[in-house]
Design an enzyme around this catalytic site. Sequence first.
Site, short mmCIF file in Angstrom:
data_model
loop_
_atom_site.label_atom_id
_atom_site.label_comp_id
_atom_site.label_asym_id
_atom_site.label_seq_id
_atom_site.Cartn_x
_atom_site.Cartn_y
_atom_site.Cartn_z
N CYS A 157 96.64 5.01 118.38
CA CYS A 157 98.10 5.15 118.55
C CYS A 157 98.79 5.69 117.30
O CYS A 157 100.00 5.91 117.31
CB CYS A 157 98.70 3.83 118.97
SG CYS A 157 97.78 3.10 120.32
N HIS A 289 107.57 2.01 115.79
CA HIS A 289 106.40 1.97 116.67
C HIS A 289 106.81 1.25 117.96
O HIS A 289 106.58 1.74 119.04
CB HIS A 289 105.23 1.30 115.97
CG HIS A 289 103.95 1.38 116.74
ND1 HIS A 289 103.47 2.58 117.23
CD2 HIS A 289 103.06 0.43 117.16
CE1 HIS A 289 102.34 2.36 117.88
NE2 HIS A 289 102.08 1.07 117.86
N GLU A 300 106.58 -5.94 113.05
CA GLU A 300 107.43 -4.79 112.70
C GLU A 300 108.83 -5.25 112.28
O GLU A 300 109.41 -4.69 111.35
CB GLU A 300 107.50 -3.81 113.88
CG GLU A 300 107.90 -2.41 113.44
CD GLU A 300 107.72 -1.35 114.53
OE1 GLU A 300 107.33 -1.70 115.66
OE2 GLU A 300 107.99 -0.18 114.23
N LYS A 320 109.82 4.27 123.14
CA LYS A 320 108.78 3.89 124.11
C LYS A 320 109.39 3.15 125.29
O LYS A 320 108.78 3.09 126.36
CB LYS A 320 107.72 3.02 123.43
CG LYS A 320 106.81 3.78 122.46
CD LYS A 320 105.65 2.91 121.99
CE LYS A 320 104.71 3.66 121.06
NZ LYS A 320 105.23 3.81 119.69
N HIS A 325 104.28 4.00 126.33
CA HIS A 325 103.44 4.16 125.14
C HIS A 325 102.40 5.24 125.45
O HIS A 325 101.49 5.01 126.24
CB HIS A 325 102.78 2.83 124.80
CG HIS A 325 102.06 2.86 123.48
ND1 HIS A 325 101.86 4.02 122.75
CD2 HIS A 325 101.51 1.86 122.73
CE1 HIS A 325 101.20 3.73 121.64
NE2 HIS A 325 100.98 2.44 121.60
N PHE A 390 95.44 0.40 116.93
CA PHE A 390 94.16 -0.31 117.01
C PHE A 390 93.33 0.10 115.79
O PHE A 390 93.42 1.23 115.33
CB PHE A 390 93.38 0.15 118.25
CG PHE A 390 93.61 -0.68 119.48
CD1 PHE A 390 94.74 -1.47 119.61
CD2 PHE A 390 92.69 -0.67 120.52
CE1 PHE A 390 94.94 -2.24 120.76
CE2 PHE A 390 92.88 -1.43 121.67
CZ PHE A 390 94.01 -2.20 121.79
#
Lengths: 772, 69
Positions: A157, A289, A300, A320, A325, A390
Amino acid sequence: MKHKRCVVTGLGLICATGNNIEENIKNIFGGISGIDKVKAFSTEGCYAELGAEVPLEDRELSGDDFDRATLLCVKAAEEAVSDSGLDLSDEKTRNRTGVIVGDCVAGVASIDRFYTAEANGNGDPSDIGKMTATAIANNVALHFNLGGVTANIVNACAAGTISLSMACDEIRAGRADIFLAGGTDSFSSLAFGGFHALHALDSQPCSPFNRSSGITLGEGSGMLVIESYEHAKARGARIYCEISGSGISSDAYHITAPRPDGEGQMNAIRQALNSAGLSPDDIDYINAHGTGTAKNDEAEFLSLHTVFDGNSHLSVSSTKSMTGHCLGAAGAIEAVISVLSLTKNMAPPTVGYSDSDLETLKQKAGKIDFVPNTARVKNIERVMSNSFAFGGNNASIIFSKSLSENTDKPCDGSKKIYICGIGRLMSAKPEDNPALSHVEINSGSFSELGIKMAFYRKLDRFSQLLLISGVRALKDAGLSPLPEDENALDFGISIGTSDGPLTEIAEFQKTIVEKGAAGGNAFSFPNTVYNAAGGYLSIFTGIKGYNVTIANSAQAGIQSVCNACDILTRGGEKTMLAAGVDENTHITEQLYSRLGLLGDNLPYSLKDDRSPLGEGTVSLVLTTEKKSKTYAQITGWGEAHRSVSPQDPEGSEPAMADAVMSALSMADISVSDIDFICGFANGSKSVDSFELAVYRSLFGKNLPTVYSSRSETADARAASCADQIALACSLLQGGCHVPSIGNPPEKKEYALCVGYGCGGSYSAVLLRRTDN
Amino acid sequence: MLVENLRIPQEALDYDSELFGDDIGLDSIDSIEIIAGIDSLFGVQMTGVAKEHFRSVNTLTDYVYNNMK
């Protein structure tokens, strides 16, 4: 090498909120979400059924015979090129234009189609070449017939953000003037089934920084035209903004969850600010993000508050909430939205807040404006876009409306790069079946390196291979465990692969084909991302700096070394681990044999195009400080590309020559100084004869001795390319007896290693003997 | 199921091995797989069941045995 300014001159975007920039502006800045019920596959038995899909069929995206992820990318790239006014009918411009694409799940639509048909024994072999991420950037380059460097950044991502940063590095290294850079991913039952198994999907539309009860997956592609400022100015291009800084870091914490203390995220954010020469107060808007999972949003919130709480004019949002996403495309889609927010002076909203949610938000938000539900009109000079992935990969990038002062300054040319550690695990050809060879891994392979079963049990074969060679290389360099005085942030990783963790991906997909999206396996899903291997390596070793995985056919094993050298000379890191890795399992064996590519030819035997398949991994520790033990000095490196068919290198001769000549010119030596070559021949006649022909045209009658690392190990693709460098080190030190073309050289001072990748990509590294 | 789905080497697994201890080191993702595996093999729901039942193969066996319909 000059520190050139890199600017954005074109934008292209396709995702659930629109098929082009215009539609996306209307919807994203209008707060209209693209989330709806999933149409691509059945969600029967799943607790969630929402997604953010692009409503166009493959043939409506482009007429090419590519995988859906590539078609989405071609569509966005077409728009970006047209927006930039670049004239790609001009051959000179095409040859100075490269492609770097970020991607997470690769050709997953083709993987799904192949294994769905294969359940009845009739999988279409033409889907096989579309499965890996390698195909994406090379096919986009082929579509436009481009001749600049290509790469696929496969850092899950964070990939779409890292690809932009790497495009700037490549422009600064002088390898191209222009890049089509961004990211792409298609909607897949694999990702849906995986996140469903992890219970990470929201049953309602995702609600980042609000309910934070899971993600909604999306698909799409964002592409940017990035140019050197000089090039853009010379052609009179409209300049949207400058890419003024970027930062890439590793959590070294967990394969899927972010560090709860946000340390890795903040390292990337602060590095981006530092490289741009900016302070937190200079940022007007952050495209976060903001996935909408509890763990991401908590970490975050913490990093944003810690770094930016002194900033009283900051807006932050997660788009998003409208685009879903889009994984490997997310960072690139959000980069496009970030640039649009600069040009429109408007921060797009995070949608999904009810009246009572707004009350709760007030307590969590502090001074930060989270732009709930409606866009904020305000003056925006500088924007940051953050992506966290990830594997614990974090990336942050900054776009500035006004150009920085002329920062053209020479890079530190006095920096020398040494290879001070090698870790090698390569298959040896068995006598009874030389066409297929495997590495033996057992519990002893891990226990001798101090790796516990609780750790290695979770890893797939691809990750296990890399972990073993990586830790061996670090031990060899005296860097495992990392010494206390070693700053883990000054230490980075660059990995190259041709086919990635294809076994784990294919097995996962086969389960979904059999059991449906609800049958995904939570244990193996984290291993299906290409950068899991680099993630596990950073978790085990504690390396917290740069961490990038490049998928670009076999030559990625040398391209990763070139990338590591770029990062070392740019000043980002002091030590880099560069590696090549590829696996050979029942899955790769099945796919390569279906393509009729397996055979037992020796390199340079020039019989036919069937070559032996092996597996393995080679890691090299590179440092700018001369240690007591060094294997060799890297004095030059080069990368080049010329778009040709993936089946045949014919026509890409100029690119191979370019890569070699760039490496020689960096080292300031000529072809006659080369004492021997470690070549890329793998036993396939069309590849091997092409390679020798290019050497003959470069070196004339005085062809240096040519060695092949694949005569004993078979073709382990990216691992074999990295192994060419290990072989050259060993030969420079006087060791090794392997077959060669030509008599062994009298003098062994300079060695050339060249890698070839399907589609016309080349990397070259020049080594010089060091006397310990 | 533990050997196949969670890739625990068979020789490392005893009936009373600490599954979530230092040696085998199962974590939250593994527990999702154990729950899914036991549900599909025995039809026993273990979502939200107290941690001590997940301690070893023995405790899991006891729970499943006592809760089978």
